[in-house]
Design an enzyme around this catalytic site. Structure first.
Site, PDB file in Angstrom:
ATOM      1  N   SER A  32      -8.092   7.354  31.502  1.00  0.00           N
ATOM      2  CA  SER A  32      -7.728   8.297  30.443  1.00  0.00           C
ATOM      3  C   SER A  32      -8.182   9.718  30.789  1.00  0.00           C
ATOM      4  O   SER A  32      -7.987  10.640  29.995  1.00  0.00           O
ATOM      5  CB  SER A  32      -8.353   7.859  29.116  1.00  0.00           C
ATOM      6  OG  SER A  32      -9.747   7.677  29.265  1.00  0.00           O
ATOM      7  N   ASN A  90     -18.617   3.303  23.253  1.00  0.00           N
ATOM      8  CA  ASN A  90     -17.877   3.070  22.008  1.00  0.00           C
ATOM      9  C   ASN A  90     -18.287   4.045  20.902  1.00  0.00           C
ATOM     10  O   ASN A  90     -17.429   4.626  20.231  1.00  0.00           O
ATOM     11  CB  ASN A  90     -18.077   1.623  21.544  1.00  0.00           C
ATOM     12  CG  ASN A  90     -17.523   0.630  22.555  1.00  0.00           C
ATOM     13  OD1 ASN A  90     -16.801   1.018  23.476  1.00  0.00           O
ATOM     14  ND2 ASN A  90     -17.864  -0.634  22.398  1.00  0.00           N
ATOM     15  N   THR A 105      20.817  23.622  -5.381  1.00  0.00           N
ATOM     16  CA  THR A 105      20.419  22.210  -5.423  1.00  0.00           C
ATOM     17  C   THR A 105      21.607  21.496  -4.786  1.00  0.00           C
ATOM     18  O   THR A 105      22.748  21.963  -4.892  1.00  0.00           O
ATOM     19  CB  THR A 105      20.201  21.687  -6.856  1.00  0.00           C
ATOM     20  OG1 THR A 105      21.422  21.835  -7.577  1.00  0.00           O
ATOM     21  CG2 THR A 105      19.099  22.458  -7.578  1.00  0.00           C
ATOM     22  N   HIS A 106      21.337  20.416  -4.080  1.00  0.00           N
ATOM     23  CA  HIS A 106      22.396  19.734  -3.296  1.00  0.00           C
ATOM     24  C   HIS A 106      23.059  20.698  -2.319  1.00  0.00           C
ATOM     25  O   HIS A 106      24.225  20.536  -1.967  1.00  0.00           O
ATOM     26  CB  HIS A 106      23.472  19.112  -4.189  1.00  0.00           C
ATOM     27  CG  HIS A 106      22.932  18.300  -5.324  1.00  0.00           C
ATOM     28  ND1 HIS A 106      22.701  16.955  -5.241  1.00  0.00           N
ATOM     29  CD2 HIS A 106      22.537  18.677  -6.569  1.00  0.00           C
ATOM     30  CE1 HIS A 106      22.201  16.514  -6.395  1.00  0.00           C
ATOM     31  NE2 HIS A 106      22.080  17.553  -7.216  1.00  0.00           N
ATOM     32  N   SER A 159      22.624  32.915  25.033  1.00  0.00           N
ATOM     33  CA  SER A 159      23.376  31.843  25.675  1.00  0.00           C
ATOM     34  C   SER A 159      23.773  32.295  27.067  1.00  0.00           C
ATOM     35  O   SER A 159      24.078  33.475  27.280  1.00  0.00           O
ATOM     36  CB  SER A 159      24.626  31.533  24.857  1.00  0.00           C
ATOM     37  OG  SER A 159      25.599  30.919  25.657  1.00  0.00           O
ATOM     38  N   LYS A 172      25.744  35.532  21.672  1.00  0.00           N
ATOM     39  CA  LYS A 172      24.883  34.603  20.950  1.00  0.00           C
ATOM     40  C   LYS A 172      23.424  35.041  20.820  1.00  0.00           C
ATOM     41  O   LYS A 172      22.855  35.622  21.737  1.00  0.00           O
ATOM     42  CB  LYS A 172      24.904  33.230  21.631  1.00  0.00           C
ATOM     43  CG  LYS A 172      26.243  32.561  21.562  1.00  0.00           C
ATOM     44  CD  LYS A 172      26.412  31.755  20.291  1.00  0.00           C
ATOM     45  CE  LYS A 172      25.636  30.498  20.464  1.00  0.00           C
ATOM     46  NZ  LYS A 172      25.715  29.562  19.425  1.00  0.00           N
ATOM     47  N   ASN A 207      20.322  32.788  19.413  1.00  0.00           N
ATOM     48  CA  ASN A 207      20.041  31.460  18.862  1.00  0.00           C
ATOM     49  C   ASN A 207      18.630  31.352  18.280  1.00  0.00           C
ATOM     50  O   ASN A 207      17.677  31.839  18.879  1.00  0.00           O
ATOM     51  CB  ASN A 207      20.229  30.396  19.944  1.00  0.00           C
ATOM     52  CG  ASN A 207      21.672  30.336  20.440  1.00  0.00           C
ATOM     53  OD1 ASN A 207      22.598  30.555  19.667  1.00  0.00           O
ATOM     54  ND2 ASN A 207      21.841  30.055  21.715  1.00  0.00           N
ATOM     55  N   TYR A 219     -14.793  -2.400  18.635  1.00  0.00           N
ATOM     56  CA  TYR A 219     -13.990  -1.592  19.556  1.00  0.00           C
ATOM     57  C   TYR A 219     -12.988  -2.457  20.336  1.00  0.00           C
ATOM     58  O   TYR A 219     -13.292  -3.581  20.744  1.00  0.00           O
ATOM     59  CB  TYR A 219     -14.893  -0.856  20.558  1.00  0.00           C
ATOM     60  CG  TYR A 219     -14.085  -0.021  21.559  1.00  0.00           C
ATOM     61  CD1 TYR A 219     -13.598   1.230  21.205  1.00  0.00           C
ATOM     62  CD2 TYR A 219     -13.773  -0.528  22.814  1.00  0.00           C
ATOM     63  CE1 TYR A 219     -12.834   1.966  22.097  1.00  0.00           C
ATOM     64  CE2 TYR A 219     -13.005   0.206  23.709  1.00  0.00           C
ATOM     65  CZ  TYR A 219     -12.535   1.452  23.347  1.00  0.00           C
ATOM     66  OH  TYR A 219     -11.772   2.176  24.221  1.00  0.00           O
ATOM     67  N   GLN A 274      -8.012   3.561  22.893  1.00  0.00           N
ATOM     68  CA  GLN A 274      -7.901   4.692  23.820  1.00  0.00           C
ATOM     69  C   GLN A 274      -6.536   5.385  23.634  1.00  0.00           C
ATOM     70  O   GLN A 274      -6.380   6.562  23.930  1.00  0.00           O
ATOM     71  CB  GLN A 274      -8.034   4.188  25.261  1.00  0.00           C
ATOM     72  CG  GLN A 274      -7.903   5.249  26.320  1.00  0.00           C
ATOM     73  CD  GLN A 274      -8.358   4.724  27.681  1.00  0.00           C
ATOM     74  OE1 GLN A 274      -9.523   4.421  27.869  1.00  0.00           O
ATOM     75  NE2 GLN A 274      -7.431   4.613  28.612  1.00  0.00           N
ATOM     76  N   LYS A 321      -5.649   8.956  21.707  1.00  0.00           N
ATOM     77  CA  LYS A 321      -5.883  10.343  22.113  1.00  0.00           C
ATOM     78  C   LYS A 321      -4.628  11.141  22.403  1.00  0.00           C
ATOM     79  O   LYS A 321      -4.453  12.247  21.872  1.00  0.00           O
ATOM     80  CB  LYS A 321      -6.833  10.383  23.306  1.00  0.00           C
ATOM     81  CG  LYS A 321      -8.242  10.145  22.856  1.00  0.00           C
ATOM     82  CD  LYS A 321      -9.215   9.993  23.975  1.00  0.00           C
ATOM     83  CE  LYS A 321     -10.332   9.092  23.495  1.00  0.00           C
ATOM     84  NZ  LYS A 321      -9.913   7.717  23.134  1.00  0.00           N
TER      85      LYS A 321
END
Ligand code: ARG
Length: 464
Positions: A30, A117, A162-163, A284, A290, A292, A324, A329, A332
């Site tokens: 790790s 641990n 709304t909607h 673009s 463009k 973006n 443990y 592990q 992370k």
């Protein structure tokens, strides 16, 4: 005597007769991601070492040698001088192995009354505590940016939907302050989980505690923990604090993603409500015209991966027996990516928001379209004594007439309205403009300009 059949630097190599399979070594390592815990690892090791000496578990001389060695290791890590090796698995092994190279076998005394641990759980809590504080600061910066923009746009009129259909006009500041509230709750969520996160597992050792006369309270105080994990098995085996940070992060990303979606829509040529700052957009390679909205698009996209990490973590933890397990592990990479992604997204938003240019006229025009003051007409009739349901029906018929005659509510002749219902008087005209509609909504938390100004001052006070 039975000499070891193979040379090994492994700190747990004693009982093994065969070297680890090379791919197993890579698969289980790790270090390529947990090296980011080195500051916390060394800090906790130093305090642990001081405690061992204070309690007479190791001598003052040994402690001094270990502390000086750890200081050197820290300097090397800060300078990027340490060479990471998969055969040393993780950051804890790297620090200890380097310490041994520097000060000799006395380095081995550091691990008295401790296990990886409780060590890893302590490191991760310390690390996430710092990250949580950073995220809180990031949220405050976004909130400040929102407030500054909102201040300029109390009287800028936005079609509230709304909607995704035109509903009622609102102050743009009111809309922005809705996000201020969301980020405020996000902050509360982080501050709420912090005391649970800020408890110390160290001293649980592998799972059952230790026979040495350690002083956990003293260590906790030195490391700024608010308390200690009361049960040694719980201390090394739960990662609920990781889940809580992931959840809080996923909610933040959800809020940023909704805001992103709106910024993307608003900056399109179809809406034309805003323009995003050039520095936060890209062009673009084929279409020269463009611009973006990549930043909001990516933040919207990255909300998916943070939610995914939350799911991965919840799934990884379920069904693990105490205490443990190496599965843990796997906490992370997801949680590191959560804090990086959320922190980065907050930073971008805090910096981008002040550069947003608002096309007030386009917003106002859109806010007037779609009969957005129809509710005001219905409310007007209610004030004349008409039951709301009936008022709704009458207003619907008037809207229908507007659609047929290609008129708006504000420019439909009064006589036409009166033809539908005799209770409508000339005073109706005053309630049908978008400004009147907004300012009619004086209820606490509503969009009337006066209310929005109050909300802004409250927000200022809140941020200090
Ligand atoms: N790298 C390990 C982890 O992140 C550290 C703890 C290892 N403990 C053990 N008993 N193998 O979980």
């Amino acid at each position: 005597m039975n000499p070891k059949p193979h040379a090994s630097d492994k700190l747990w190599g004693g009982r093994f007769q065969e070297p680890t399979n090379a791919f197993v070594e890579r698969f289980t390592a790790s270090i390529h991601y947990d090296s980011r815990l080195f500051r916390e690892d060394i800090r906790a090791s130093m305090v642990h070492c001081q405690m061992l000496a204070r309690q007479g578990i190791i001598s003052q001389e040994d402690a001094a040698a270990i502390l000086a060695g750890l200081e050197t290791v820290r300097g090397e890590l800060e300078a990027g001088q340490m060479v990471f090796r998969t055969d040393l698995e993780d950051i804890h092994m790297h620090v200890e192995s380097r310490l041994r190279a520097l000060i000799g076998p006395v380095a081995g005394k550091l691990h008295t009354a401790r296990s990886r641990n409780d060590q890893v759980a302590t490191d991760l809590r310390l690390y996430l505590r710092g990250e949580v504080d950073e995220l809180v600061a990031g949220l405050i910066r976004v909130q400040r940016s929102l407030l500054a923009l909102a201040q300029d746009h109390v009287e800028t009129i936005l079609p509230g939907t709304t909607h995704m259909q035109n509903a009622q006009p609102v102050s743009l500041a009111h809309h922005l302050l809705a996000y201020f509230e969301m980020f405020g709750r996000d902050r509360e969520r982080l501050l709420g989980l912090r005391p649970r996160l800020n408890r110390m597992p160290l001293g649980a050792a592998a799972l059952a505690g230790t026979p040495f006369p350690i002083d956990r309270e003293w260590v906790a105080g030195q490391l700024g923990f608010e308390g200690i994990c009361a049960n040694s098995m719980d201390a090394v085996s739960d990662r609920d604090f990781v889940l809580e940070v992931a959840f809080a992060g996923a909610v933040i990303m959800g809020h940023l993603s909704r805001f992103s979606e709106e910024l993307i829509l608003w900056s399109s040529s179809f809406f034309g409500f805003i323009e995003l700052p050039d520095a936060f957009c890209t062009g673009s390679s084929i279409m020269p015209q463009k611009k973006n909205p990549d930043v909001p698009e990516l933040v919207r996209g990255k909300s998916g991966r943070v939610t995914g990490h939350l799911m991965a973590l919840l799934t990884m933890m379920k069904g693990l027996p105490l205490a443990y397990n190496r599965d843990m592990q796997e906490d992370k990479e997801p949680i590191f990516d959560v804090v990086d992604t959320v922190g980065g997204s907050l930073r971008l938003f805090a910096d981008m928001i002040p550069g947003i240019r608002v096309h007030k006229e386009n917003m106002a025009t859109a806010a007037a379209a779609g009969f957005t003051t129809a509710t005001d007409l219905a409310d007007y009739l209610v004030r004349k004594g008409v039951p709301f349901r009936e008022a709704h029906e009458i207003t619907g018929r008037i809207v229908r007439l507007c659609i047929d005659d290609n008129k708006t509510l504000a420019n439909l002749p009064l006589a036409t309205m009166q033809g539908v219902d005799g209770r409508i008087d000339a005073d109706v005209l005053a309630v049908l403009t978008v400004e009147a509609s907004i300012n009619a909504r004086q209820s606490l938390g509503g969009t009337a300009f006066a209310r929005v100004r109050e909300a802004l001052s409250t927000a200022m006070v809140e941020l200090g």
